[in-house]
Scaffold this active site. Structure first.
Site, mmCIF file in Angstrom:
data_model
loop_
_atom_site.group_PDB
_atom_site.id
_atom_site.type_symbol
_atom_site.label_atom_id
_atom_site.label_comp_id
_atom_site.label_asym_id
_atom_site.label_seq_id
_atom_site.Cartn_x
_atom_site.Cartn_y
_atom_site.Cartn_z
ATOM 1 N N TYR A 260 3.552 -4.074 4.454
ATOM 2 C CA TYR A 260 2.676 -4.659 3.433
ATOM 3 C C TYR A 260 3.466 -5.626 2.548
ATOM 4 C CZ TYR A 260 -1.100 -4.690 -0.079
ATOM 5 O OH TYR A 260 -2.111 -5.064 -0.943
ATOM 6 N N SER B 236 -0.772 -9.985 -3.487
ATOM 7 C CA SER B 236 -0.644 -8.709 -4.204
ATOM 8 C C SER B 236 0.559 -8.811 -5.120
ATOM 9 C CB SER B 236 -0.411 -7.582 -3.183
ATOM 10 O OG SER B 236 0.017 -6.393 -3.820
HETATM 11 P P1 NAD Z 1 -10.884 -2.865 1.206
HETATM 12 O O1 NAD Z 1 -10.403 -1.901 2.248
HETATM 13 O O2 NAD Z 1 -12.069 -2.512 0.386
HETATM 14 O O3 NAD Z 1 -11.132 -4.283 1.853
HETATM 15 C C1 NAD Z 1 -10.439 -4.762 2.952
HETATM 16 C C2 NAD Z 1 -11.364 -5.646 3.747
HETATM 17 O O4 NAD Z 1 -10.676 -6.129 4.902
HETATM 18 C C3 NAD Z 1 -12.598 -4.873 4.242
HETATM 19 O O5 NAD Z 1 -13.730 -5.702 4.144
HETATM 20 C C4 NAD Z 1 -12.261 -4.601 5.687
HETATM 21 O O6 NAD Z 1 -13.410 -4.453 6.496
HETATM 22 C C5 NAD Z 1 -11.496 -5.858 6.032
HETATM 23 N N1 NAD Z 1 -10.674 -5.742 7.225
HETATM 24 C C6 NAD Z 1 -9.782 -4.789 7.551
HETATM 25 N N2 NAD Z 1 -9.289 -5.020 8.780
HETATM 26 C C7 NAD Z 1 -9.882 -6.159 9.230
HETATM 27 C C8 NAD Z 1 -9.798 -6.897 10.436
HETATM 28 N N3 NAD Z 1 -9.015 -6.520 11.440
HETATM 29 N N4 NAD Z 1 -10.570 -8.009 10.563
HETATM 30 C C9 NAD Z 1 -11.409 -8.402 9.560
HETATM 31 N N5 NAD Z 1 -11.520 -7.727 8.408
HETATM 32 C C10 NAD Z 1 -10.760 -6.622 8.249
HETATM 33 O O7 NAD Z 1 -9.615 -3.132 0.274
HETATM 34 P P2 NAD Z 1 -9.448 -4.089 -0.989
HETATM 35 O O8 NAD Z 1 -8.756 -3.272 -1.990
HETATM 36 O O9 NAD Z 1 -10.697 -4.768 -1.356
HETATM 37 O O10 NAD Z 1 -8.394 -5.157 -0.432
HETATM 38 C C11 NAD Z 1 -8.694 -6.522 -0.218
HETATM 39 C C12 NAD Z 1 -7.400 -7.337 -0.284
HETATM 40 O O11 NAD Z 1 -6.828 -7.226 -1.580
HETATM 41 C C13 NAD Z 1 -6.337 -6.886 0.709
HETATM 42 O O12 NAD Z 1 -5.665 -8.002 1.246
HETATM 43 C C14 NAD Z 1 -5.402 -6.072 -0.172
HETATM 44 O O13 NAD Z 1 -4.089 -6.052 0.333
HETATM 45 C C15 NAD Z 1 -5.479 -6.851 -1.468
HETATM 46 N N6 NAD Z 1 -5.081 -6.090 -2.652
HETATM 47 C C16 NAD Z 1 -5.728 -4.935 -3.004
HETATM 48 C C17 NAD Z 1 -5.307 -4.239 -4.126
HETATM 49 C C18 NAD Z 1 -5.986 -2.969 -4.595
HETATM 50 O O14 NAD Z 1 -5.463 -2.311 -5.499
HETATM 51 N N7 NAD Z 1 -7.132 -2.593 -4.060
HETATM 52 C C19 NAD Z 1 -4.218 -4.730 -4.871
HETATM 53 C C20 NAD Z 1 -3.600 -5.907 -4.485
HETATM 54 C C21 NAD Z 1 -4.037 -6.579 -3.364
#
Ligand code: NAD
Length: 257
Positions: A152, A139
């Site tokens: 985080y 991130s």
């Molecule tokens: P999201 O909530 O849509 O996806 C998260 C995924 O992780 C989901 O599929 C969820 O089921 C899974 N998950 C959660 N807990 C889990 C566990 N215990 N075991 C297995 N799977 C688990 O969110 P997202 O925005 O798609 O985030 C995905 C990644 O991208 C994360 O690591 C997040 O930190 C990172 N990220 C997101 C953003 C954003 O703006 N959305 C920005 C930077 C980084």
């Protein structure tokens, strides 16, 4: 470029960025293993849909990324792992003195330690196959801090550090390890925050996006899951063979500030 014959394991891929990356890799011909902690019909249906639309093999394997043994079991059950995308992640926002201990533990486990376990298990398979890609979805918060996101920010900085170590440990092999550091991405998670933020600040949804949610993102535009899938696909290409141990920001200029 074709990734035909390669198998990608993407943690946390039944929604959002992980799912977008799974689609992107499948469209390039890679077989994909999807994952989350649930084991619902709809989880398996996502894999079936990817297989039907792209013609690759797609499987869904339940494993809880908060548990080290589950992380390793995911890779073992996959049987082969040429491309490992560590994407599973959760968030909690609280001042450090009020930060719930169980949330801290869960975020460190899911967002950081899971990548340690899956990488350890997958590297053996990559070495056997003579090729591999470890791609950690970190991130902008792996490179910069914000208040109230102690777990985080700690976990994502940790992932960026771990990426450098894995890059060095595999430097002489046809394996690379890189982190992708997105700014705000328009996933269902973030979409849901827009009306709430507008209501909380008494402003329009457009203003909520520009002034609050994208306050730190100079482009004033969200990153898309398709763009992230494109970066991951590029990292799997021959052109990216000498890119290792690095953190690639896709954040509309956030970390240039
Ligand atoms: P999201 O909530 O849509 O996806 C998260 C995924 O992780 C989901 O599929 C969820 O089921 C899974 N998950 C959660 N807990 C889990 C566990 N215990 N075991 C297995 N799977 C688990 O969110 P997202 O925005 O798609 O985030 C995905 C990644 O991208 C994360 O690591 C997040 O930190 C990172 N990220 C997101 C953003 C954003 O703006 N959305 C920005 C930077 C980084």
């Amino acid at each position: 470029m074709s990734l035909a014959g390669k198998t990608a394991v993407i943690t946390g891929s039944n929604s959002g960025i992980g799912l977008g990356i799974a689609w992107g890799l499948a469209r390039e011909g890679a077989n994909v293993v999807l994952n989350s902690f649930t084991d619902r019909d709809e989880d398996h249906a996502i894999a079936a849909e990817i297989a039907k639309e792209t013609g690759v093999e797609a499987r869904y394997i339940q494993a809880d990324m908060s548990k080290g043994q589950d992380c390793r079991a995911l890779i073992e059950k996959a049987g082969v792992c040429d491309i490992l995308v560590n994407n599973a992640g959760i968030q909690n926002v609280d001042p450090i003195e009020a930060f719930p201990v169980e949330k801290w533990d869960a975020i460190i486990a899911i967002n950081m330690s899971s990548a340690f376990h899956t990488t350890a298990a997958a590297l053996q398979m990559m070495r056997k196959a003579g090729w591999g890609r470890v791609i950690n979805i970190a991130s902008a918060h792996g490179l910069r801090a914000s208040p109230f996101k102690s777990a985080y920010v700690t976990a994502k900085h940790g992932v960026v550090g771990m990426t450098k170590v894995v890059g060095l440990e595999t430097a002489k092999e046809p394996i690379t390890a890189n982190a992708v550091c997105p700014g705000y991405v328009l996933t269902p998670l973030v979409e849901g925050q827009i009306p709430d933020t507008a209501k909380e600040y008494g402003i329009s949804e457009d203003e909520a996006i520009e002034k609050v949610i994208l306050a730190k993102q100079p482009s004033k535009d969200f990153v898309t899951v398709e763009q992230l899938a494109g970066i991951v696909t590029f990292l799997c290409s021959e052109a990216a063979s000498q890119i290792t141990g690095t953190a690639i920001a896709a954040d509309g200029g956030w970390t240039s500030q």
